[in-house]
Motif scaffolding. Sequence first.
Motif, PDB file in Angstrom:
ATOM      1  N   SER A 101      -3.451   3.555  10.116  1.00  0.00           N
ATOM      2  CA  SER A 101      -2.129   3.018  10.459  1.00  0.00           C
ATOM      3  C   SER A 101      -1.033   3.473   9.499  1.00  0.00           C
ATOM      4  O   SER A 101       0.068   3.805   9.945  1.00  0.00           O
ATOM      5  CB  SER A 101      -2.174   1.488  10.540  1.00  0.00           C
ATOM      6  N   ALA A 104      -0.173   7.098  10.241  1.00  0.00           N
ATOM      7  CA  ALA A 104       0.543   7.207  11.514  1.00  0.00           C
ATOM      8  C   ALA A 104       1.972   6.686  11.401  1.00  0.00           C
ATOM      9  O   ALA A 104       2.915   7.327  11.877  1.00  0.00           O
ATOM     10  CB  ALA A 104      -0.216   6.450  12.603  1.00  0.00           C
ATOM     11  N   VAL A 105       2.135   5.523  10.765  1.00  0.00           N
ATOM     12  CA  VAL A 105       3.469   4.942  10.620  1.00  0.00           C
ATOM     13  C   VAL A 105       4.356   5.838   9.746  1.00  0.00           C
ATOM     14  O   VAL A 105       5.513   6.104  10.075  1.00  0.00           O
ATOM     15  CB  VAL A 105       3.388   3.504  10.045  1.00  0.00           C
ATOM     16  N   TYR A 108       5.290   8.830  11.739  1.00  0.00           N
ATOM     17  CA  TYR A 108       6.220   8.480  12.811  1.00  0.00           C
ATOM     18  C   TYR A 108       7.630   8.247  12.264  1.00  0.00           C
ATOM     19  O   TYR A 108       8.606   8.726  12.829  1.00  0.00           O
ATOM     20  CB  TYR A 108       5.731   7.234  13.548  1.00  0.00           C
ATOM     21  N   GLY A 111       8.593  11.740  10.408  1.00  0.00           N
ATOM     22  CA  GLY A 111       8.405  12.965  11.184  1.00  0.00           C
ATOM     23  C   GLY A 111       7.805  14.086  10.352  1.00  0.00           C
ATOM     24  O   GLY A 111       7.894  15.256  10.701  1.00  0.00           O
ATOM     25  N   GLY A 116       3.819  10.819   5.837  1.00  0.00           N
ATOM     26  CA  GLY A 116       2.577  10.145   6.184  1.00  0.00           C
ATOM     27  C   GLY A 116       1.645  10.038   4.996  1.00  0.00           C
ATOM     28  O   GLY A 116       1.022   8.997   4.767  1.00  0.00           O
TER      29      GLY A 116
END
Length: 189
Positions: A101, A104-105, A108, A111, A116
């Motif tokens: 998580s 991914a967060v 996200y 970008g 990450g």
Amino acid sequence: PVFLLTGLSLNMMMVIDVEDSHNFEEYFGIRIFLNLISVIVVMAIVILGGHGLRLVLITLLVSIYHSIFMLSTLAQGVFQKYECMNYLGISRIIQSVVSVSSMAVGFYITGSLLGGLICLCIFLLLKFVLYDLCNVRKFGHILPRFDIILLKHIIVKCWVISISAGMVSFTGNLPRYLIKSQLDTESLG
């Protein structure tokens, strides 16, 4: 003491003292020292290899992630030693959830792989400090102790196996690097 080595590299995956002759804080100090050496060696190789800043930063963050992960496995070894499998299971579940998580967060939101990885390192460090070390404290002291004699003892026993493990890894990955250098990155994929 007799050491069982289940993963051999400069910063060993797990070292278990089957004769119970060393404390957690000794292993903790040694693991911190060996992780620091590993990060320095990896960074020297990447920097001297003439790679760009982005690759250097990614490599640094992956090295830091791996170091935190190794410290966490040491704490998990304590849980296993004292047969507190609930702590071990919860630690691994949190680690899995946090790893997926947070990466991914971070990716996200920013970008970027760098974002990450930064998020991953921060949250894994928080998990190590807030869960693993807090629970290891129930079994003894957690301040790292840097025992030079013990470090020398481990290095003398493990240097041949560590070099062998490194060579096995190198020969397994060598064809990929040759393809990349002779052709291009797409052929490597």
